[in-house]
Design an enzyme around this catalytic site. Structure first.
Site, short mmCIF file in Angstrom:
data_model
loop_
_atom_site.label_atom_id
_atom_site.label_comp_id
_atom_site.label_asym_id
_atom_site.label_seq_id
_atom_site.Cartn_x
_atom_site.Cartn_y
_atom_site.Cartn_z
N LYS A 23 0.84 -1.21 0.00
CA LYS A 23 0.00 0.00 0.00
C LYS A 23 0.87 1.25 0.00
O LYS A 23 0.61 2.20 -0.75
CB LYS A 23 -0.94 -0.01 1.20
N SER A 61 -1.01 0.34 6.11
CA SER A 61 -1.48 -0.53 7.17
C SER A 61 -2.50 -1.50 6.62
O SER A 61 -3.25 -1.18 5.69
CB SER A 61 -2.10 0.30 8.31
N ASP A 62 -2.50 -2.71 7.19
CA ASP A 62 -3.49 -3.70 6.81
C ASP A 62 -3.77 -4.56 8.02
O ASP A 62 -2.89 -4.77 8.86
CB ASP A 62 -3.00 -4.57 5.65
N GLN A 63 -4.98 -5.07 8.11
CA GLN A 63 -5.36 -5.86 9.29
C GLN A 63 -6.21 -7.05 8.92
O GLN A 63 -7.05 -6.97 8.03
CB GLN A 63 -6.15 -4.98 10.27
N GLY A 91 -0.61 -5.11 10.16
CA GLY A 91 0.64 -4.82 9.48
C GLY A 91 0.81 -3.32 9.37
O GLY A 91 -0.16 -2.59 9.15
#
Length: 192
Positions: free
Chosen positions: A52, A68-70, A105
């Protein structure tokens, strides 16, 4: 200080980042968020956070870009965003009385130097015993269909928890601010 860019269209992440009182802009990255074959959940969120940030680097030179990633993990199963009432019901009933771990992340990319810091911050929630009536009442009240695991920890979702375990509660909402401050400090950004 290089300008900050949040690589996200998430209102939740924007609200969290505003807590640091640093000026920033946001833009939505266009990446393929599908999981690779046999990719562990930790590696998935680390990779997507980095991708991203990297996706916006060409159009934002001279920026510090936050990606960010979740995902929510129940046992070995990744719980994504439910998108529908029915899927949210299934997720919450499956999580009843269980531990759900949220893996967030986080990446901070300096688009001038190419230096990228990447991490994964876990946070675990012990869920209360839930029945269908309680789940349906919650879903009608909050409609968390765009949230991994089918609940909003910053809202009524907290009523579904028995306890929480982790070093950074903001990671539960999708942007681990404690770890982000560490990364920003390494880039010379002074956070008030």
């Amino acid at each position: 200080m290089l300008p900050l860019l949040l690589a996200s269209s998430s209102a939740y992440r924007r609200q969290l980042l505003e807590r640091l009182r640093l000026p920033f802009t946001s833009a939505s990255p266009d990446i393929d968020e599908r999981r690779l074959d046999d990719e562990p959940a930790v590696e998935l969120v680390r990779r997507l956070a980095r991708e991203k940030a990297e996706a916006l680097a060409p159009s934002h030179p001279g920026h510090l870009i936050i990606g960010s990633d979740q995902v929510a993990v129940l046992g070995e199963q990744i719980l994504g965003k439910p998108h529908t009432f029915e899927r949210a019901c299934e997720q919450l009933l499956a999580a009843s009385g269980q531990h759900v771990t949220f893996l967030t992340g986080l990446a901070l990319l300096n688009s001038s130097t190419g230096h990228c810091q990447v991490d994964c911050v876990p946070f675990t929630v012990a869920m209360r015993e839930l029945d269908l009536a309680r789940v349906e009442r919650y879903l009608r009240a909050e409609q968390p269909f765009d949230c991994a695991g089918s609940f909003k920890a910053e809202g009524l979702g907290v009523s579904l928890f028995q306890s929480t375990h982790g070093c950074d509660a903001t990671s539960l909402v999708g942007l681990p601010l404690i770890r982000l401050v560490d990364m920003l400090l390494k880039e010379g950004v002074q956070v008030p």
